[in-house]
Scaffold this motif. Sequence first.
Motif, mmCIF file in Angstrom:
data_model
loop_
_atom_site.group_PDB
_atom_site.id
_atom_site.type_symbol
_atom_site.label_atom_id
_atom_site.label_comp_id
_atom_site.label_asym_id
_atom_site.label_seq_id
_atom_site.Cartn_x
_atom_site.Cartn_y
_atom_site.Cartn_z
ATOM 1 N N GLY A 258 -4.417 -2.846 -6.759
ATOM 2 C CA GLY A 258 -3.211 -2.271 -5.865
ATOM 3 C C GLY A 258 -2.017 -2.876 -6.589
ATOM 4 N N GLN A 259 -2.031 -4.059 -7.151
ATOM 5 C CA GLN A 259 -0.831 -4.680 -7.555
ATOM 6 C C GLN A 259 -0.643 -4.141 -8.935
ATOM 7 O OE1 GLN A 259 0.648 -6.870 -5.848
ATOM 8 N NE2 GLN A 259 -0.781 -8.026 -4.623
ATOM 9 N N ARG A 260 -1.204 -3.811 -9.788
ATOM 10 C CA ARG A 260 -0.973 -3.173 -11.131
ATOM 11 C C ARG A 260 -0.920 -1.722 -11.194
ATOM 12 N NH1 ARG A 260 -6.589 -4.900 -11.837
ATOM 13 N NH2 ARG A 260 -7.871 -3.363 -12.325
ATOM 14 N N ARG A 261 -1.338 -1.028 -10.227
ATOM 15 C CA ARG A 261 -1.246 0.655 -10.470
ATOM 16 C C ARG A 261 0.025 1.123 -9.519
ATOM 17 N NH1 ARG A 261 -3.259 5.214 -13.078
ATOM 18 N NH2 ARG A 261 -3.428 6.942 -11.868
ATOM 19 N N SER A 262 0.642 1.558 -10.095
ATOM 20 C CA SER A 262 1.905 2.393 -9.642
ATOM 21 C C SER A 262 1.704 3.804 -9.337
ATOM 22 C CB SER A 262 3.196 2.136 -10.494
ATOM 23 O OG SER A 262 3.497 0.833 -10.383
ATOM 24 N N LYS A 266 6.444 2.413 -7.332
ATOM 25 C CA LYS A 266 6.213 1.367 -7.077
ATOM 26 C C LYS A 266 4.428 0.985 -6.802
ATOM 27 C CE LYS A 266 7.123 2.669 -2.161
ATOM 28 N NZ LYS A 266 7.654 2.298 -0.841
ATOM 29 N N PRO A 267 4.351 -0.201 -7.104
ATOM 30 C CA PRO A 267 2.655 -0.498 -6.808
ATOM 31 C C PRO A 267 2.045 0.034 -5.551
ATOM 32 C CG PRO A 267 4.233 -2.514 -7.122
ATOM 33 C CD PRO A 267 4.917 -1.405 -6.952
ATOM 34 N N LEU A 268 0.872 0.479 -5.559
ATOM 35 C CA LEU A 268 0.087 1.093 -4.630
ATOM 36 C C LEU A 268 0.129 0.062 -3.464
ATOM 37 C CD1 LEU A 268 -3.238 2.084 -6.159
ATOM 38 C CD2 LEU A 268 -1.328 3.583 -5.286
ATOM 39 N N MET A 269 -0.004 -1.296 -3.677
ATOM 40 C CA MET A 269 0.049 -2.444 -2.702
ATOM 41 C C MET A 269 1.454 -2.150 -1.828
ATOM 42 S SD MET A 269 -1.743 -4.561 -1.057
ATOM 43 C CE MET A 269 -2.943 -5.394 -2.056
#
Length: 379
Positions: A258-262, A266-269
């Motif tokens: 979730g931090q690296r996939r946008s 913006k990031p998923l997170m």
Amino acid sequence: MTARADHLARVRTFAATELAVKAVGWAQEGALDPALFRTAADLGLFGIELPVEAGGLGYDFAHKSAICAELAAVDFGFAMAVVNTHNVCKRLHRSAPKLCDRYLPDLLSGQVAACTALTEPGAGTDVVALATRATQTSDGWVLTGQKDWIVNARHAGMSIVFAKCGPGDDGAAIGAFAVDLTAPGVTRYATETGFPQASMGTGGFTLEHVTLPPEALILSPGTAFSSILSEINGARAYVAAMCCAMLAASIDTVAAYGQRRSSFGKPLMAHQAWRLALAQAQTDLAATQALTDRAVAAIADDSDAQLLAAQAKIHAVQTCQHHLPRMLHAMGAEGLRPTNCLTRHLAAVQSAALTDGAIAPLLERVARLSWSATPLRKD
Ligand SMILES: Cc1cc2nc3c(=O)[nH]c(=O)nc-3n(C[C@H](O)[C@H](O)[C@H](O)COP(=O)(O)OP(=O)(O)OC[C@H]3O[C@@H](n4cnc5c(N)ncnc54)[C@H](O)[C@@H]3O)c2cc1C
């Protein structure tokens, strides 16, 4: 760092490196590499609870449970393969001093795996229905029957086999035997499922007039059944600990993704609707981990752990069954890749739900222990 913490850290490193690489292959039906068992032996994993003078590490149940969790965070099947062999070593050391020289060196060094065989084609939850029969002769015993759905059975060199001795048909007739699975009359086979079973080695064996010496009887009729009932509490507690570890590893995997996939810039997170699933899983994990820790502590203290162990296993399995599909979904298609742990843990929890007691009979046990309307069977 204490010796115990250092040992746990070394197991964690082994799991995160060598084990993690092999686990990806097992998800695609690769075979268990025997070298991995020997590395586990080098870490002392088959003798965690055995005294040092018997070739073990001399740790307690709480440490064994922590080791099980470290391994299961990567691969539940391998953790089960290791702990089942360990438990046979412990049983032999406690109950069969005359057989230790014959079996323990190969088991502790990871040359040979072992299993504990109760379940049969016609007897699972209802252990007392088992039909494997041991007949006493002037030279010892003759064993005939079949065992199925047994961890390690497809490659184990020896097993503790539960069988009814003589003509009796109740729990008091059940005894336990040490059986060499390479002996004449024993035929091992693999039990396949829709999920990979390589690391767990799930299998069975038939016993056709297998002759055993008198000392092969390691738990006599009248003691074997009560020993199963008390030891299974430990198994339920460490299976709960393994489920907590699988969920924790899955949450960590998804949080990192979730931090690296946008998406949408913006990031998923950073999307509140996305991270709520993660927060819910983390919250429920904290509750089930607390219950599991109580069950593990009760067993380590030798307190009555029947109720806590049953509750911990039910809660941990159900928490995984609820949240693991949501964790997988939170990674989108990427969640389906065998290179992360999600599909592996999702499959494993279906096995965890059955090993050492299925959920409905465990709930029944909780009801009886809580309200004692119907006494628990004592035979
Ligand atoms: C991967 C795997 C590894 C295993 N490893 C081992 C091992 O190493 N050694 C070993 O001896 N066994 C092992 N088992 C067997 C396991 O212990 C049994 O699967 C379990 O006891 C349930 O028995 P069963 O599968 O025959 O189901 P059954 O007893 O046939 O039950 C079927 C369903 O009915 C439910 N049920 C049964 N009785 C009741 C009841 N009274 N009230 C309400 N519901 C009920 C159960 O919850 C279950 O959902 C393993 C199983 C699996 C899947």
